[in-house]
Design an enzyme around this catalytic site. Sequence first.
Site, short mmCIF file in Angstrom:
data_model
loop_
_atom_site.label_atom_id
_atom_site.label_comp_id
_atom_site.label_asym_id
_atom_site.label_seq_id
_atom_site.Cartn_x
_atom_site.Cartn_y
_atom_site.Cartn_z
N ASP A 136 0.83 -1.21 0.00
CA ASP A 136 0.00 0.00 0.00
C ASP A 136 0.86 1.26 0.00
O ASP A 136 0.60 2.21 -0.75
CB ASP A 136 -0.90 0.01 1.23
CG ASP A 136 -2.20 -0.76 1.02
OD1 ASP A 136 -2.60 -0.93 -0.13
OD2 ASP A 136 -2.79 -1.18 2.02
N LEU A 137 1.87 1.29 0.85
CA LEU A 137 2.68 2.50 0.99
C LEU A 137 3.50 2.76 -0.28
O LEU A 137 3.59 3.91 -0.73
CB LEU A 137 3.60 2.38 2.21
CG LEU A 137 2.88 2.29 3.55
CD1 LEU A 137 3.88 2.14 4.69
CD2 LEU A 137 2.01 3.51 3.79
#
Length: 402
Positions: free
Chosen positions: A174-175
Amino acid sequence: MSKMNAALPLAGVRVLDLSRVLAGPWCAMVLGDLGAEVIKVEHPTRGDDTRDWGLRVGATETTYFNSVNRNKRSVCLDLQTAEGQQIARDLARQSDVVLQNFKFGGAEKLGLGYEQLREGRDDLIYLSIAGYDRHGPEAARPGYDIVVQGEAGLMAMNGNADQPPLKFGIAAVDLFTGMYSAQAVLAALFERQKTGAGRHIEMALFDCGLMITSYCGLESMKLDSDPPRYGNAHPSIVPYGVFDAQDGPLVIAVGTNRQYERFCREVIERPDLVDDERFRTNIVRAANRDVLVPELKRAIGMHARQVLLERLVGAGIPCGEVLGLHEALTSKRASEAGLVTTYAHPEAGDTHVLAPPYRFDGARLPVRSGPPQLGEGTDDVLRSLLGLSEERLSRLKSEGVV
């Protein structure tokens, strides 16, 4: 706009953030850190899902939510209502960038798809984040970080050889997707200055998860199999990793043969490990790690950590303590760099927030505003950008639209 805001790199850029959870909000926060005005659209009662994840901060925020939503305004809209959808379209027309991570086809059902919003706005930059390739057979599959960590091989390369597949301690996919997305938006903004045209940027969690396998991924292709897992050690550099001194762990990274010689003679006082033909070069050290590493561990364990750190620094060998997370955040290093700051919360008092990592001309970019309470910017944004009257705002609130 204040002089401080005007001096920021993305000052004057407006971002409409229709995303939620982590990858999209992270991208929007990066743009906000760099000076963009970010309007985060949330449901009037539920808000972003992450307002219910982590430790509670005040009535509507949590530690999870606050980690990805600094430098934003919160505007509440029920996008399941026709009037809420129209207000979102009106806000999009006032924005340079729109980001969304609705389920496949969801944005189009709401009248908020790229083709719908770009009518009369050819310079719109529109970012779609999905789990998988939106043009492939899995386009409709929802994307979750932990699932992609498994499917992209990241779990298989993480941890020790005797462990089952292990996820990263943070939602790395996600990051990274958020960071890749921010880079793409910045590139599109730069291009728009030359062409005047917008772009539809499409990002997928799986694509980004596969990309961050990096050199391990290429080694796997070269081997035609999974590379071995070494935990905290390095696959091709020895000694390199976490070692236990008498009183705690430290990181030691011996990158060259000359460093290895200094390490053995000056740090652990084992010159015999230099003269041994099995350990003279890094290639043979890596081949004979099963013999060498136990000897190194015994020698390192005979000394106090601070003594070793001083010797390592004196020998020019990269090293450092292994700190707990709280130790790292409250360390002198983090404090002097201004990486952890506080903001005044109306309910929770002074609350911690991490500062942007960027420095421009020697100055760290500021936290201009803490993570927003749910709907704190609704009235102001809708009045100032769309000219909504008090009467209409009152009606919209009574109907649950905002």
